[in-house]
Design a protein around this motif. Sequence first.
Motif, PDB file in Angstrom:
ATOM      1  N   GLU A 191       0.814  -1.215   0.000  1.00  0.00           N
ATOM      2  CA  GLU A 191       0.000   0.000   0.000  1.00  0.00           C
ATOM      3  C   GLU A 191       0.849   1.268   0.000  1.00  0.00           C
ATOM      4  O   GLU A 191       0.328   2.364  -0.119  1.00  0.00           O
ATOM      5  CB  GLU A 191      -0.942  -0.012   1.203  1.00  0.00           C
ATOM      6  CG  GLU A 191      -2.017  -1.110   1.111  1.00  0.00           C
ATOM      7  CD  GLU A 191      -2.878  -1.189   2.364  1.00  0.00           C
ATOM      8  OE1 GLU A 191      -2.581  -0.448   3.334  1.00  0.00           O
ATOM      9  OE2 GLU A 191      -3.838  -1.985   2.381  1.00  0.00           O
ATOM     10  N   LYS A 192       2.166   1.114   0.120  1.00  0.00           N
ATOM     11  CA  LYS A 192       3.053   2.272   0.131  1.00  0.00           C
ATOM     12  C   LYS A 192       3.314   2.779  -1.286  1.00  0.00           C
ATOM     13  O   LYS A 192       3.119   2.064  -2.266  1.00  0.00           O
ATOM     14  CB  LYS A 192       4.392   1.896   0.778  1.00  0.00           C
ATOM     15  CG  LYS A 192       4.304   1.555   2.250  1.00  0.00           C
ATOM     16  CD  LYS A 192       5.691   1.195   2.791  1.00  0.00           C
ATOM     17  CE  LYS A 192       5.623   0.863   4.276  1.00  0.00           C
ATOM     18  NZ  LYS A 192       6.967   0.490   4.803  1.00  0.00           N
ATOM     19  N   LYS A 193       3.777   4.010  -1.389  1.00  0.00           N
ATOM     20  CA  LYS A 193       4.236   4.533  -2.659  1.00  0.00           C
ATOM     21  C   LYS A 193       5.476   3.768  -3.086  1.00  0.00           C
ATOM     22  O   LYS A 193       6.246   3.277  -2.256  1.00  0.00           O
ATOM     23  CB  LYS A 193       4.562   6.023  -2.547  1.00  0.00           C
ATOM     24  CG  LYS A 193       3.357   6.919  -2.310  1.00  0.00           C
ATOM     25  CD  LYS A 193       3.778   8.381  -2.250  1.00  0.00           C
ATOM     26  CE  LYS A 193       2.582   9.294  -2.048  1.00  0.00           C
ATOM     27  NZ  LYS A 193       2.991  10.723  -1.971  1.00  0.00           N
ATOM     28  N   ALA A 194       5.701   3.684  -4.388  1.00  0.00           N
ATOM     29  CA  ALA A 194       6.837   2.922  -4.899  1.00  0.00           C
ATOM     30  C   ALA A 194       8.158   3.396  -4.302  1.00  0.00           C
ATOM     31  O   ALA A 194       9.056   2.590  -4.038  1.00  0.00           O
ATOM     32  CB  ALA A 194       6.882   3.007  -6.423  1.00  0.00           C
ATOM     33  N   ALA A 195       8.287   4.708  -4.087  1.00  0.00           N
ATOM     34  CA  ALA A 195       9.529   5.251  -3.536  1.00  0.00           C
ATOM     35  C   ALA A 195       9.782   4.790  -2.105  1.00  0.00           C
ATOM     36  O   ALA A 195      10.922   4.825  -1.628  1.00  0.00           O
ATOM     37  CB  ALA A 195       9.500   6.774  -3.589  1.00  0.00           C
ATOM     38  N   ASP A 196       8.723   4.339  -1.411  1.00  0.00           N
ATOM     39  CA  ASP A 196       8.846   3.968  -0.005  1.00  0.00           C
ATOM     40  C   ASP A 196       8.747   2.467   0.238  1.00  0.00           C
ATOM     41  O   ASP A 196       8.874   2.017   1.371  1.00  0.00           O
ATOM     42  CB  ASP A 196       7.753   4.670   0.815  1.00  0.00           C
ATOM     43  CG  ASP A 196       7.822   6.177   0.682  1.00  0.00           C
ATOM     44  OD1 ASP A 196       8.947   6.710   0.621  1.00  0.00           O
ATOM     45  OD2 ASP A 196       6.756   6.818   0.624  1.00  0.00           O
ATOM     46  N   VAL A 197       8.495   1.692  -0.810  1.00  0.00           N
ATOM     47  CA  VAL A 197       8.356   0.246  -0.643  1.00  0.00           C
ATOM     48  C   VAL A 197       9.621  -0.349  -0.039  1.00  0.00           C
ATOM     49  O   VAL A 197       9.583  -1.204   0.846  1.00  0.00           O
ATOM     50  CB  VAL A 197       8.031  -0.424  -1.992  1.00  0.00           C
ATOM     51  CG1 VAL A 197       8.174  -1.935  -1.907  1.00  0.00           C
ATOM     52  CG2 VAL A 197       6.614  -0.081  -2.421  1.00  0.00           C
ATOM     53  N   VAL A 198      10.767   0.096  -0.540  1.00  0.00           N
ATOM     54  CA  VAL A 198      12.061  -0.277   0.024  1.00  0.00           C
ATOM     55  C   VAL A 198      12.788   1.018   0.369  1.00  0.00           C
ATOM     56  O   VAL A 198      12.936   1.894  -0.487  1.00  0.00           O
ATOM     57  CB  VAL A 198      12.901  -1.098  -0.974  1.00  0.00           C
ATOM     58  CG1 VAL A 198      14.265  -1.425  -0.381  1.00  0.00           C
ATOM     59  CG2 VAL A 198      12.185  -2.381  -1.368  1.00  0.00           C
ATOM     60  N   THR A 199      13.233   1.165   1.589  1.00  0.00           N
ATOM     61  CA  THR A 199      13.934   2.380   2.007  1.00  0.00           C
ATOM     62  C   THR A 199      15.427   2.248   1.732  1.00  0.00           C
ATOM     63  O   THR A 199      15.968   1.146   1.591  1.00  0.00           O
ATOM     64  CB  THR A 199      13.720   2.658   3.499  1.00  0.00           C
ATOM     65  OG1 THR A 199      14.362   1.619   4.264  1.00  0.00           O
ATOM     66  CG2 THR A 199      12.237   2.697   3.843  1.00  0.00           C
ATOM     67  N   GLY A 200      16.096   3.387   1.681  1.00  0.00           N
ATOM     68  CA  GLY A 200      17.537   3.368   1.464  1.00  0.00           C
ATOM     69  C   GLY A 200      18.274   2.610   2.542  1.00  0.00           C
ATOM     70  O   GLY A 200      19.235   1.884   2.270  1.00  0.00           O
ATOM     71  N   GLU A 201      17.837   2.726   3.771  1.00  0.00           N
ATOM     72  CA  GLU A 201      18.518   2.041   4.874  1.00  0.00           C
ATOM     73  C   GLU A 201      18.240   0.543   4.901  1.00  0.00           C
ATOM     74  O   GLU A 201      18.869  -0.193   5.656  1.00  0.00           O
ATOM     75  CB  GLU A 201      18.107   2.655   6.214  1.00  0.00           C
ATOM     76  CG  GLU A 201      18.637   4.055   6.459  1.00  0.00           C
ATOM     77  CD  GLU A 201      20.155   4.101   6.625  1.00  0.00           C
ATOM     78  OE1 GLU A 201      20.780   3.031   6.751  1.00  0.00           O
ATOM     79  OE2 GLU A 201      20.711   5.216   6.620  1.00  0.00           O
ATOM     80  N   ALA A 202      17.310   0.086   4.054  1.00  0.00           N
ATOM     81  CA  ALA A 202      17.013  -1.351   3.986  1.00  0.00           C
ATOM     82  C   ALA A 202      17.741  -2.058   2.857  1.00  0.00           C
ATOM     83  O   ALA A 202      17.598  -3.263   2.682  1.00  0.00           O
ATOM     84  CB  ALA A 202      15.509  -1.562   3.835  1.00  0.00           C
ATOM     85  N   LEU A 203      18.553  -1.319   2.088  1.00  0.00           N
ATOM     86  CA  LEU A 203      19.290  -1.934   0.979  1.00  0.00           C
ATOM     87  C   LEU A 203      20.589  -2.565   1.490  1.00  0.00           C
ATOM     88  O   LEU A 203      21.700  -2.213   1.082  1.00  0.00           O
ATOM     89  CB  LEU A 203      19.593  -0.885  -0.093  1.00  0.00           C
ATOM     90  CG  LEU A 203      18.400  -0.380  -0.899  1.00  0.00           C
ATOM     91  CD1 LEU A 203      18.812   0.775  -1.813  1.00  0.00           C
ATOM     92  CD2 LEU A 203      17.777  -1.507  -1.723  1.00  0.00           C
TER      93      LEU A 203
END
Length: 467
Positions: A191-203
């Motif tokens: 349900e999140k925006k595509a930009a927020d589906v994966v965060t930078g800190e989760a890569l």
Amino acid sequence: MESGELKDIEERLGYKSKNGWLKVNDDEREKIFEYAEDYKAFIGECKTEREVADRIIKIAEENGFINLETATNLKPGTKVYYDNKGKSVILAVIGKDSVRNGFKAAAAHIDSPRIDLKPNPLYEDSGLALFKTHYYGGIKKYQWVTIPLALHGVVIKESGEKVVFNLGEDEKDPVLYITDLLPHLGKDQMEKKAADVVTGEALNPVIGNMPLSEDVSVKPNLLKILNEKYGIVEEDFISAELELVPAHKPRDIGFDRSMIGAYGQDDRICAYDVLRAILDVDNPEKTAVAIFADKEEIGSMGNTGLQSRFFENAIAEILEKQEGSTDIKLRAAMRNAELLSADVNAGFDPLYPDVSEKLNSSYIGNGVCLTKYTGSRGKSGSNDANAEFVAKVRKIFNENNVVWQTGELGKVDIGGGGTVALFAANYGMEVIDCGIALLSMHSPYELSSKLDLYMGYKAYRSFLLSR
């Protein structure tokens, strides 16, 4: 007026971009496919700016280029290279005319979007060892999870010793991997925006799971492996440049094998074309210059990007060794120069037509693309080439049977982008963007046309050899 007359008028006076494969004969088609095989080998082996710079210098030396720093007599036809910290390179073939009267240049960048390791990357959580990262350039973060990742780069130890990493390219190598949430538990994520589906800190890629013993956690075993294999300790990561890149190999795309899928084609497809072009330049009228710059994806900053003075310094050194450099001569040389900013364009994608304006889009397979201006919305951040120079470049291409087209970077109010063009233009030289149209630009696997690739080479070569 009869239909035949109308058709004749349209053919004589109209303009329409056409599929380039219809404009080449069987002999040239064979050359296109042969050229593409060499390109695939190059881009599959060179996935970082350091690797590209090293390969360019190696190829240049094999083709008679000498180091500008040690060169003495720069007579017409002399071939030199300028190595800027192992991350950006300039090649030049000295012309018959003085450099102060200008030169012909093509500039590509050799960095690509990727994921970098942080200075203190190694940590453990819940029985897994992982790396902390910071992405580089514009990426869609969700595209980088659940794909095999290779680790490239260098670690500089306190002693100054350089340790080179190239892990994940050999089929026997392990790869690294960033996890994603399974769909069964992904309701809130979806349900999140595509930009927020994966965060930078989760890569953060998983790098290990095996402890040394029952009483010892996972991280010490990874430190032990890294020390035994590479001779490094944890503190050495602080003075490292390590990049996560897709482990995919370049492959032909389509039943007709007319396209190429590969990582890093922005902008190494243009860099390869520029390299091949200058290798084929001998005894030009004007000095021919090929620029391979770093840091374009983050604004061309730093001492290896085109906002630094390494380009200017190289020209100054050529002038000094030719006829004694002065500030006035250098200014004249830069002002009188002409340059193609060899960077990619966003090809029209029929799956996402709403972001493009068809009459002013580039198309896969229609040839190398001339882009008068880039920027965003009201041309912000654009060079916007002068009409006189656009006409001159058109004439060069047409006279040399280059299949070419023109295109913008999407609809006016949608977005946009930039290249190194405006930084070169700051010297007063004539500059226009000229590159290859890609689909899925900035993704881990970009798509290009073999015909466009070859026409890029023809375009840069004909321009470097022009008067």
